[in-house]
Design an enzyme around this catalytic site. Structure first.
Site, PDB file in Angstrom:
ATOM      1  N   TRP A 183      63.006  38.934 -56.218  1.00 41.44           N
ATOM      2  CA  TRP A 183      62.123  40.062 -56.537  1.00 41.44           C
ATOM      3  C   TRP A 183      61.534  39.827 -57.937  1.00 41.44           C
ATOM      4  O   TRP A 183      62.236  39.410 -58.853  1.00 41.44           O
ATOM      5  CB  TRP A 183      62.904  41.380 -56.484  1.00 41.44           C
ATOM      6  CG  TRP A 183      62.067  42.540 -56.927  1.00 41.44           C
ATOM      7  CD1 TRP A 183      61.131  43.192 -56.192  1.00 41.44           C
ATOM      8  CD2 TRP A 183      62.070  43.155 -58.221  1.00 41.44           C
ATOM      9  NE1 TRP A 183      60.537  44.171 -56.944  1.00 41.44           N
ATOM     10  CE2 TRP A 183      61.098  44.180 -58.199  1.00 41.44           C
ATOM     11  CE3 TRP A 183      62.794  42.941 -59.398  1.00 41.44           C
ATOM     12  CZ2 TRP A 183      60.835  44.991 -59.297  1.00 41.44           C
ATOM     13  CZ3 TRP A 183      62.530  43.749 -60.500  1.00 41.44           C
ATOM     14  CH2 TRP A 183      61.552  44.765 -60.431  1.00 41.44           C
ATOM     15  N   LYS A 460      48.676  51.085 -48.038  1.00 44.24           N
ATOM     16  CA  LYS A 460      49.622  50.080 -48.531  1.00 44.24           C
ATOM     17  C   LYS A 460      50.917  50.267 -47.755  1.00 44.24           C
ATOM     18  O   LYS A 460      51.524  51.343 -47.805  1.00 44.24           O
ATOM     19  CB  LYS A 460      49.856  50.287 -50.034  1.00 44.24           C
ATOM     20  CG  LYS A 460      50.900  49.357 -50.637  1.00 44.24           C
ATOM     21  CD  LYS A 460      50.963  49.588 -52.149  1.00 44.24           C
ATOM     22  CE  LYS A 460      52.130  48.870 -52.801  1.00 44.24           C
ATOM     23  NZ  LYS A 460      52.308  49.288 -54.195  1.00 44.24           N
ATOM     24  N   ASP A 462      54.636  49.314 -47.178  1.00 45.78           N
ATOM     25  CA  ASP A 462      55.737  48.721 -47.949  1.00 45.78           C
ATOM     26  C   ASP A 462      56.970  48.495 -47.076  1.00 45.78           C
ATOM     27  O   ASP A 462      57.088  49.045 -45.970  1.00 45.78           O
ATOM     28  CB  ASP A 462      56.071  49.680 -49.110  1.00 45.78           C
ATOM     29  CG  ASP A 462      56.608  48.961 -50.338  1.00 45.78           C
ATOM     30  OD1 ASP A 462      57.033  47.808 -50.204  1.00 45.78           O
ATOM     31  OD2 ASP A 462      56.611  49.566 -51.425  1.00 45.78           O
ATOM     32  N   CYS A 510      53.088  44.787 -48.032  1.00 42.89           N
ATOM     33  CA  CYS A 510      53.880  44.782 -49.262  1.00 42.89           C
ATOM     34  C   CYS A 510      55.337  44.809 -48.833  1.00 42.89           C
ATOM     35  O   CYS A 510      55.673  45.409 -47.822  1.00 42.89           O
ATOM     36  CB  CYS A 510      53.532  46.025 -50.091  1.00 42.89           C
ATOM     37  SG  CYS A 510      54.568  46.274 -51.543  1.00 42.89           S
ATOM     38  N   ASP A 532      55.838  42.416 -57.331  1.00 42.16           N
ATOM     39  CA  ASP A 532      55.909  43.625 -58.153  1.00 42.16           C
ATOM     40  C   ASP A 532      55.769  43.285 -59.623  1.00 42.16           C
ATOM     41  O   ASP A 532      55.710  44.174 -60.463  1.00 42.16           O
ATOM     42  CB  ASP A 532      57.251  44.338 -57.928  1.00 42.16           C
ATOM     43  CG  ASP A 532      57.149  45.355 -56.807  1.00 42.16           C
ATOM     44  OD1 ASP A 532      56.049  45.515 -56.248  1.00 42.16           O
ATOM     45  OD2 ASP A 532      58.172  45.997 -56.488  1.00 42.16           O
TER      46      ASP A 532
HETATM   47  C1  DGJ Z   1      57.730  48.551 -54.043  1.00 40.05           C
HETATM   48  C2  DGJ Z   1      56.289  48.146 -54.187  1.00 40.05           C
HETATM   49  O1  DGJ Z   1      56.182  46.766 -54.275  1.00 40.05           O
HETATM   50  C3  DGJ Z   1      55.708  48.875 -55.387  1.00 40.05           C
HETATM   51  O2  DGJ Z   1      54.416  48.426 -55.640  1.00 40.05           O
HETATM   52  C4  DGJ Z   1      55.748  50.340 -55.109  1.00 40.05           C
HETATM   53  O3  DGJ Z   1      54.917  50.642 -54.032  1.00 40.05           O
HETATM   54  C5  DGJ Z   1      57.171  50.790 -54.818  1.00 40.05           C
HETATM   55  N1  DGJ Z   1      57.795  49.985 -53.815  1.00 40.05           N
HETATM   56  C6  DGJ Z   1      57.201  52.230 -54.383  1.00 40.05           C
HETATM   57  O4  DGJ Z   1      58.451  52.632 -53.991  1.00 40.05           O
END
Ligand code: DGJ
Length: 765
Positions: A183, A460, A462, A510, A532
């Site tokens: 990460w 987006k 995630d 994402c 991130d």
């Molecule tokens: C992880 C994503 O990569 C971030 O950009 C953001 O959206 C957070 N999650 C939100 O919880």
């Protein structure tokens, strides 16, 4: 167009792989004779295939390996028959060339808007049939492969491994470059030279993962950016993947890629078939750049699809690093107003808008707007954002649930967990069982409701944890080895259905940054949040690594606040922009905190990005120098304009000279190469101000700030007209960098994390 891939059927029925590399003028059988392996006697201590066929499978280059008949290298297939035997011996039945794309049984695949060129080779082992599918993308020098196993017997068989591709090279000593990370530091580049044994890249996280991207390269150890043999490989799959390169006892190299066999087992009942995901491979003799150009074109033309395939992507502001979970309608509208003022086009509300979501412990699964934060719901907020002249987008994480949610209370059996055993969570959340068609159906309808509840033009999507305790409560015990694969098929159905219901929406993948950055996701969503980590010093490396296998048109990149929220590092705003501009530009910070000078810089950045956006997003991206100094060029398809970017990580004292080498220009055309007129804030020189000031100035004092307001240090300007060949091959000798011996407008202020943009415009033939 520029490569040849050759194999033949041996008298034993096995497929001997003969060649993959630069294009060969083979017109008839005699031309390939030199490529066929010759043998008079078998090697010692090996297995002879049969009395009729003196074949030594362990020392033959094969299209697919036959485990158990003497080939003891990395197998292509591992199958357990009803009698418990594990030997597989697939031999040739037929081959056919047509223009039908193979049925991928719900898995993502490449496509073409022209005519499909498809080869199917059918092999058989008793009553099991193995189909090998090849698709040819001539202009990208790319070939894809996939495989399907069909059980024509009247008994169950268990598939323990079915790879997507295998490539046997006749020699060893190849270098293998793979991309590993974690990460916030995805895509670390690693190279080893393989003279013996095996190297494996894999994910056991249940997803592609930041730990190992499925894209990898096999190349000559001497290959560089512009010369040398380079093979590139990638997989259309978002689950556990496995890539191995192995040197055999006889010095041949085998490369395989496909679903990770660890934890995988598929029960194939009579009449059933199993499809392995598609893999792509390319070859270039023109080094890493040649390989990248092929892969970029392949991804742009044959992976990304739909309305956004070639449509310029909007400049956005994302609320996450601006406000995290502390959002409500008035904060968001005020952030959006600031965004509108600087030229942002799309406002994105990130996590925190739904259910009881005030931190990461609650609310996932409850996709109804939180009435305290959004009294007018999504529509109320969206209308206000639209009234400002901005488009509106939202964040969702549909595949997840918090135990503390209404959804979990109503359907605890919809989460993946082993009944009766404790479950290990990630970010306080569990993964919904997409192997269960009811769960997928529910999510399709729930997301349809959310996406149609307001004028939402961007989503987006995630995914914030990896799998643990992999178990689908909807599958019987004997099918638990299929849970990960069936999950992915559920996910692809979910994404596919929503993308077709909302063709105008721009979807961005994402997974806590780049944990699911792969061709499977890109077959549905045209772009992915790459990491991130928004620190430009980290990003320059992350984006550069992605560029080996993926074009910049799929890489989303944001300018954020400093000190950076992931590293606490300070990087100049100019460099944060310069790096993000070589991706899909967004901002992710509270613009209301910026000074008026910073705001006017941001305004200019966005203006400039809009002017060059077509080239920056869809032009050809080239890496130049990498390491402490990074040089990038993006060239428009007609090569009439290009943008160059040079960034330095850390200053090496007293290195005054740098040359910028643009790439991809028209050799014979004359270009103007220039940077922008610039000025430098006097405060960036610290106490050196005292070498000029008539009175002593204390750095950071009121007087220092007052001087900075009225007096700017001049910046250097490079400006040349020259043929593309001169610029590319000779390089542009830039104004000298500051080296502690003097400063004027003939000196380049080039400190830690400094960068420059160079504008390269065709000025004549
Ligand atoms: C992880 C994503 O990569 C971030 O950009 C953001 O959206 C957070 N999650 C939100 O919880």
């Amino acid at each position: 167009d520029n490569t040849t891939y050759l194999f033949r059927v041996l008298p034993s029925g096995h497929l001997e792989h003969l060649y993959y590399g630069r294009r060969l003028p083979v017109a008839q059988e005699r031309d390939i004779a030199p490529l066929c392996q010759q043998r008079a006697f078998g090697p010692g201590y090996t297995v002879t295939y049969s009395p009729e066929h003196d074949v030594y499978l362990e020392d033959t280059c094969l299209e697919i390996s036959s485990l158990g008949k003497g080939d003891i290298r990395e197998p292509f297939a591992e199958i357990v028959r009803a009698d418990g035997s594990r030997t597989a011996d697939f031999t040739f039945v037929s081959a056919q060339i047509d223009s039908e794309a193979p049925d991928m049984d719900g898995l993502p695949s490449s496509y073409t808007e022209g005519e499909t060129e498809h080869l199917r080779v059918t092999l058989r082992d008793g009553d099991l049939t193995l189909e090998l599918d090849y698709l040819v993308y001539a202009q990208c020098d790319a070939i894809t492969r996939s495989a399907r196993l069909v059980n024509f017997s009247d008994k169950d068989v268990r598939v323990r491994r079915l790879m997507s591709m295998q490539l046997d090279l006749p020699d060893s000593g190849w270098a293998v470059t793979t991309f590993h990370g974690a990460w916030a530091r995805e895509m670390g580049k690693h190279t080893i030279t393989l003279t013996g044994g095996k190297t494996v890249t894999e994910s056991r996280a249940g997803i592609t993962s930041s730990r190992a991207n499925p894209f990898f390269m096999v190349h000559s150890p001497a290959a560089g950016e512009d010369a040398g043999d380079v093979y590139g490989f990638n997989l259309f799959y978002s689950g556990d993947h496995y890539e191995a390169a192995e040197v055999s006892a006889f010095g041949k190299t085998r490369i395989v890629a496909g679903i990770n066999p660890t934890g995988f087992e598929y029960l194939l009942a009579p009449g059933e078939s199993f499809r392995a995901p598609e893999a792509v491979m390319t070859y270039s003799p023109a080094g890493f750049t040649g390989q990248s150009v092929n892969m970029h074109r392949f991804v742009r033309e044959h992976v990304v699809r739909g309305e956004w395939k070639k449509k310029v992507r909007p400049v956005l502001l994302n609320s996450w690093e601006a406000a995290y979970f502390k959002i409500n309608e008035s904060t968001l509208v005020s952030l959006a107003r600031a965004a509108k003022d600087v030229g942002v086009e799309l406002f994105v509300m990130d996590d925190g808008w739904f259910g009881d979501r005030n931190d990461d412990t609650h609310g996932l699964g409850d996709w109804d707007p939180n009435p305290k934060k959004l009294p007018g719901g999504l529509k109320g907020l969206c209308d206000r954002i639209n009234a400002l002249g901005l488009d509106f987008g939202i964040w969702v994480e549909p595949e997840m649930v918090n135990v503390k949610s209404r959804l979990y209370e109503a359907h605890p059996d919809w989460a993946m967990a082993i009944p009766g055993r404790s479950h290990s969570e990630g970010r306080n959340q569990r993964i919904l069982d997409l192997a269960n068609p009811d769960v997928t159906d529910y999510l399709i309808e729930k997301m349809t409701e959310v996406f149609s509840s307001a004028n939402i033009v961007y989503v987006k999507w995630d995914f914030n944890r990896m799998f643990s305790d992999m178990y689908s409560p909807s599958l019987p015990p004997e099918r638990q080895g299929e849970a990960g694969y069936r999950y992915m098929k559920g996910l692809y159905r979910l994404m596919g259905e929503l993308v077709s219901r909302f063709p105008r929406v721009l979807f961005e993948g994402c997974a806590g940054g780049g944990s699911r950055f792969d061709l499977g996701i890109l077959s549905y969503f045209p772009q992915i949040w790459a990491s991130d980590d928004t620190d430009a010093q980290v990003r320059v490396n992350v984006q550069e690594s992605y560029s080996f296998g993926y074009p910049q048109s799929v890489v989303s990149a944001h300018v954020s606040a400093c000190p950076n929220h992931q590293t606490l590092r300070d990087v100049p705003l100019e460099t944060r922009f310069n790096v993000a501009a070589f991706g899909l530009l967004g901002y992710e910070l509270d613009l209301r905190d910026l000074t008026s000078l910073e705001l006017s810089d941001v305004k200019e950045q966005i203006l400039l990005y809009k002017v060059y956006r077509n080239t920056l997003q869809f032009g050809q991206f080239y890496r130049g120098q990498t390491g402490n100094i990074h040089q990038w060029t993006c060239v428009s398809p007609d090569r009439s304009e290009a943008l160059g970017m040079m960034m330095q990580e850390l200053v090496r004292p007293n290195t005054q000279t740098h040359r910028f080498y643009p790439k991809g220009l028209d050799e014979n055309a004359v270009y103007r190469f220039a940077n922008e007129e610039r000025q430098v804030d006097v405060r960036r020189f610290g106490s050196l101000v005292n070498t000029m000031a008539p009175i002593h100035v204390r750095p950071g004092s009121l007087i220092h700030n007052a001087i900075a307001r009225v007096y700017k240090m001049p910046g250097e300007r490079d400006d040349f007209f020259a043929p593309g060949a001169v610029l590319m091959h000779g390089g542009v000798s830039l104004k000298q960098a500051f080296s502690g011996t003097g400063y004027s407008d003939q000196v380049r202020f080039f400190s830690d994390f400094s960068s420059r943009l160079y504008y390269i415009e065709k000025a004549g033939e």
